[in-house]
Design a protein around this motif. Structure first.
Motif, PDB file in Angstrom:
ATOM      1  N   ASN A 301     128.972  12.516  34.032  1.00 55.28           N
ATOM      2  CA  ASN A 301     130.285  13.280  34.408  1.00 55.28           C
ATOM      3  C   ASN A 301     130.673  14.056  33.455  1.00 55.28           C
ATOM      4  O   ASN A 301     131.875  14.075  32.630  1.00 55.28           O
ATOM      5  CB  ASN A 301     131.549  12.144  34.568  1.00 55.28           C
ATOM      6  CG  ASN A 301     131.225  11.178  35.328  1.00 55.28           C
ATOM      7  OD1 ASN A 301     130.767  11.523  36.571  1.00 55.28           O
ATOM      8  ND2 ASN A 301     131.355   9.797  35.128  1.00 55.28           N
ATOM      9  N   ASP A 303     131.778  17.162  33.599  1.00 50.18           N
ATOM     10  CA  ASP A 303     133.147  18.013  33.735  1.00 50.18           C
ATOM     11  C   ASP A 303     134.387  17.387  33.257  1.00 50.18           C
ATOM     12  O   ASP A 303     135.162  18.224  32.924  1.00 50.18           O
ATOM     13  CB  ASP A 303     133.447  17.834  35.508  1.00 50.18           C
ATOM     14  CG  ASP A 303     132.529  18.673  36.329  1.00 50.18           C
ATOM     15  OD1 ASP A 303     131.870  19.793  35.689  1.00 50.18           O
ATOM     16  OD2 ASP A 303     132.264  18.306  37.515  1.00 50.18           O
ATOM     17  N   LYS A 304     134.265  16.059  32.845  1.00 52.56           N
ATOM     18  CA  LYS A 304     135.640  15.819  32.158  1.00 52.56           C
ATOM     19  C   LYS A 304     135.624  16.273  30.446  1.00 52.56           C
ATOM     20  O   LYS A 304     136.515  15.853  29.958  1.00 52.56           O
ATOM     21  CB  LYS A 304     135.766  14.156  32.259  1.00 52.56           C
ATOM     22  CG  LYS A 304     134.574  13.249  31.427  1.00 52.56           C
ATOM     23  CD  LYS A 304     134.815  11.893  31.840  1.00 52.56           C
ATOM     24  CE  LYS A 304     133.641  10.990  30.841  1.00 52.56           C
ATOM     25  NZ  LYS A 304     133.865   9.632  31.164  1.00 52.56           N
ATOM     26  N   ASP A 307     136.358  22.696  29.558  1.00 49.12           N
ATOM     27  CA  ASP A 307     137.576  23.319  29.999  1.00 49.12           C
ATOM     28  C   ASP A 307     137.234  24.468  31.136  1.00 49.12           C
ATOM     29  O   ASP A 307     138.411  24.745  31.560  1.00 49.12           O
ATOM     30  CB  ASP A 307     138.155  23.821  28.654  1.00 49.12           C
ATOM     31  CG  ASP A 307     138.649  22.919  27.617  1.00 49.12           C
ATOM     32  OD1 ASP A 307     138.993  21.806  28.014  1.00 49.12           O
ATOM     33  OD2 ASP A 307     138.505  23.196  26.518  1.00 49.12           O
ATOM     34  N   LEU A 308     136.189  24.509  31.331  1.00 43.14           N
ATOM     35  CA  LEU A 308     135.901  25.456  32.473  1.00 43.14           C
ATOM     36  C   LEU A 308     134.947  24.685  33.286  1.00 43.14           C
ATOM     37  O   LEU A 308     134.284  23.921  32.821  1.00 43.14           O
ATOM     38  CB  LEU A 308     135.229  26.977  32.056  1.00 43.14           C
ATOM     39  CG  LEU A 308     136.116  27.648  31.365  1.00 43.14           C
ATOM     40  CD1 LEU A 308     135.390  29.067  30.700  1.00 43.14           C
ATOM     41  CD2 LEU A 308     137.110  28.127  31.892  1.00 43.14           C
ATOM     42  N   SER A 309     134.725  25.162  34.691  1.00 40.77           N
ATOM     43  CA  SER A 309     133.880  24.521  35.317  1.00 40.77           C
ATOM     44  C   SER A 309     132.228  24.661  34.981  1.00 40.77           C
ATOM     45  O   SER A 309     131.740  25.917  34.330  1.00 40.77           O
ATOM     46  CB  SER A 309     133.832  25.109  37.145  1.00 40.77           C
ATOM     47  OG  SER A 309     133.062  26.211  36.832  1.00 40.77           O
ATOM     48  N   LEU A 310     131.440  23.862  35.400  1.00 38.96           N
ATOM     49  CA  LEU A 310     129.954  23.712  35.063  1.00 38.96           C
ATOM     50  C   LEU A 310     129.401  25.054  35.500  1.00 38.96           C
ATOM     51  O   LEU A 310     128.452  25.522  34.796  1.00 38.96           O
ATOM     52  CB  LEU A 310     129.293  22.569  35.524  1.00 38.96           C
ATOM     53  CG  LEU A 310     128.113  22.155  34.809  1.00 38.96           C
ATOM     54  CD1 LEU A 310     127.763  20.554  34.881  1.00 38.96           C
ATOM     55  CD2 LEU A 310     126.624  22.796  35.368  1.00 38.96           C
ATOM     56  N   GLU A 311     129.713  25.482  36.629  1.00 38.21           N
ATOM     57  CA  GLU A 311     129.062  26.665  37.264  1.00 38.21           C
ATOM     58  C   GLU A 311     129.521  28.006  36.477  1.00 38.21           C
ATOM     59  O   GLU A 311     128.510  28.638  36.344  1.00 38.21           O
ATOM     60  CB  GLU A 311     129.657  26.847  38.680  1.00 38.21           C
ATOM     61  CG  GLU A 311     129.010  25.744  39.650  1.00 38.21           C
ATOM     62  CD  GLU A 311     129.930  24.432  39.498  1.00 38.21           C
ATOM     63  OE1 GLU A 311     129.284  23.348  39.885  1.00 38.21           O
ATOM     64  OE2 GLU A 311     130.880  24.015  38.884  1.00 38.21           O
TER      65      GLU A 311
END
Length: 472
Positions: A301, A303-304, A307-311
């Motif tokens: 996980n 993403d947690k 601070d910005l999206s993985l993409e």
């Protein structure tokens, strides 16, 4: 690949904290197979060298007073260790594991192999051997995997990551910690736990333990995460490599992907240079040391933690990777910023003044196996003056009866200088006279009988040296 590796868990106890001049007085070195089953254990002890002033703080911690006036000679201990490691490495690909070793134990091993005319790079350059600093892995655990392996905190909520504290927090007894062998077993048990709970992290640490494999790893898509513990708090950043110093290939620059590459691409040379540092867009690392870096895909996980999206971050990494002009500019900044360090004039500090020649390597082997009367004759045969000085010192403290009057005079002057004058050799620390006064005061002030006994044995050691080497 993993199945072919064996592990060597190493720890040291020393006379002090000065990695340039403090002496290793105990070595714990435990060989395990790739499943961490113990195959052989070393517990080596060395008598304190004549020119070393053992510090009060070190002996309060490890309590190894038996080595003050007895034990193997330092020369014998380091050569015994060298021969053991070379023997283990003949049929196994060794991964040497330490705790905070990149800053302390590994530096001590290198320096003290060098003092004793042994290849300093025994844990990195021989038969595919490599190194892992377990403390650095704990930084990654504290940031991303603390639900799997516990990292303790103090009353103020600050992370505490000393080896014995992490062990205790995870149900591993740290009884008799600060003994080199005990601490080696603490590491083994902790690694067993990490390998069980977070196998992908340990596998990544071992796979990236060489410079070549580490470079390959940090260039993998989409990007990596860099973990830190600063003043007891965990911090992490998404990063991607953007430059390497061609003059010093161990020096690599990482771009913090929270900074927009488009803005960085527009910056001037001086503006980019100003971004290298703690709060800037770039972080400088040394790839010859374990780094708290792991690919984001190995984190559950992720993403947690972002601070910005993985993409978005993956796109930024790709933009940096494709901008060759930008990367070349940063590489040039690293090369131009290359510092020239002042020349060292003390032999211990000259360890990195150049590799030994092939002729001197052969001469070291001959020196090791020769009788003492032959060793004296071999001293002048070294091409490098560093090795001539170290070889003369070895003869004088090991077998002074074989040394010439001139050798002994130089040696005694060295010992007196190290014991009774201030210099880099006792920083931090005291001269012998200062250490004596400090321990005498401690004996008067403490009611702790164990400490009082340690202080008395230290004081006796100091007085023996004073009587032997003082000119007054």
């Amino acid at each position: 690949m993993m199945a072919e590796k064996s592990y060597v868990f190493n720890d040291t106890e020393t006379t002090g904290l000065n990695t340039w001049f403090s002496q290793i007085i105990q070595i714990g070195s435990v060989l395990t197979d790739n499943e961490f089953n113990v195959e052989e254990e070393l517990n080596l002890n060395s008598k304190v060298l004549p020119w070393v002033v053992p510090t009060k703080g070190a002996y309060e911690t490890h309590k190894q007073t038996k080595n003050l006036n007895e034990g193997m000679s330092h020369f014998d201990m380091m050569h015994f260790l060298k021969n053991k490691w070379l023997g283990w490495g003949k049929t196994k690909e060794l991964v040497h594991v330490t705790y905070n070793g990149m800053k302390f134990d590994e530096e001590l091993f290198r320096r003290q192999f060098y003092w004793n005319l042994i290849d300093p790079y025994l844990t990195t350059n021989v038969n595919g051997s490599s190194r892992v600093d377990l403390m650095v892995i704990i930084f990654l655990i504290a940031n991303f995997f603390s639900d799997k392996v516990k990292i303790p905190t103090d009353d103020e909520g600050n992370l505490r990551y000393k080896l014995e504290m992490v062990a205790e927090a995870n149900g591993i007894s740290s009884l008799n910690a600060h003994d080199a062998v005990v601490d080696s077993y603490l590491m083994i048990n902790l690694v067993r736990l990490i390998n069980e709970k977070i196998p992908q992290l340990w596998e990544s640490a071992v796979k990236t333990a060489t410079k070549k494999d580490f470079i390959t790893s940090i260039n993998k898509e989409p990007f990596s995460m860099l973990a830190e513990i600063v003043k007891g708090q965990a911090f992490n950043y998404p990063v991607f490599p953007c430059a390497q110093n061609s003059k010093k290939s161990n020096e690599v620059l990482l771009a913090d992907l929270y900074f927009d590459p488009k803005e960085l691409f527009e910056m001037s040379y001086s503006e980019l240079k100003g971004q290298i540092g703690k709060s800037g867009a770039f972080k400088k690392i040394a790839i010859n040391k374990t780094q708290p870096i792991v690919n984001v895909n190995l984190i559950d996980n992720p993403d947690k933690f972002l601070d910005l999206s993985l993409e978005v971050l993956a796109d930024r990494a790709q933009m940096i990777n494709e901008n060759q002009e930008f990367k070349q500019k940063l590489s040039q900044i690293l090369e131009d910023d290359d510092k020239t360090w002042p020349e060292k004039n003390i032999v211990e500090q000259k360890i990195y003044d150049g590799f030994s020649s092939n002729a001197d390597k052969l001469w070291m082997e001959r020196f090791e196996i020769s009788n003492w009367d032959e060793k004296v004759k071999l001293i002048d045969g070294f091409e490098d003056e560093r090795y001539r000085e170290l070889a003369s010192r070895i003869v004088c403290y090991e077998k002074p009866e074989f040394a010439s009057d001139e050798m002994l005079e130089n040696y005694n002057n060295l010992v007196r200088s190290r014991l009774f004058t201030k210099g880099p050799w006792n920083t931090p620390g005291e001269t012998l006279d200062q250490a004596t006064l400090k321990v005498e005061a401690a004996i008067r002030e403490t009611d702790d009988q164990e400490k009082k006994e340690i202080y008395k044995q230290l004081l006796n050691h100091y007085k023996i040296k004073t009587a032997q080497f003082s000119q007054s």
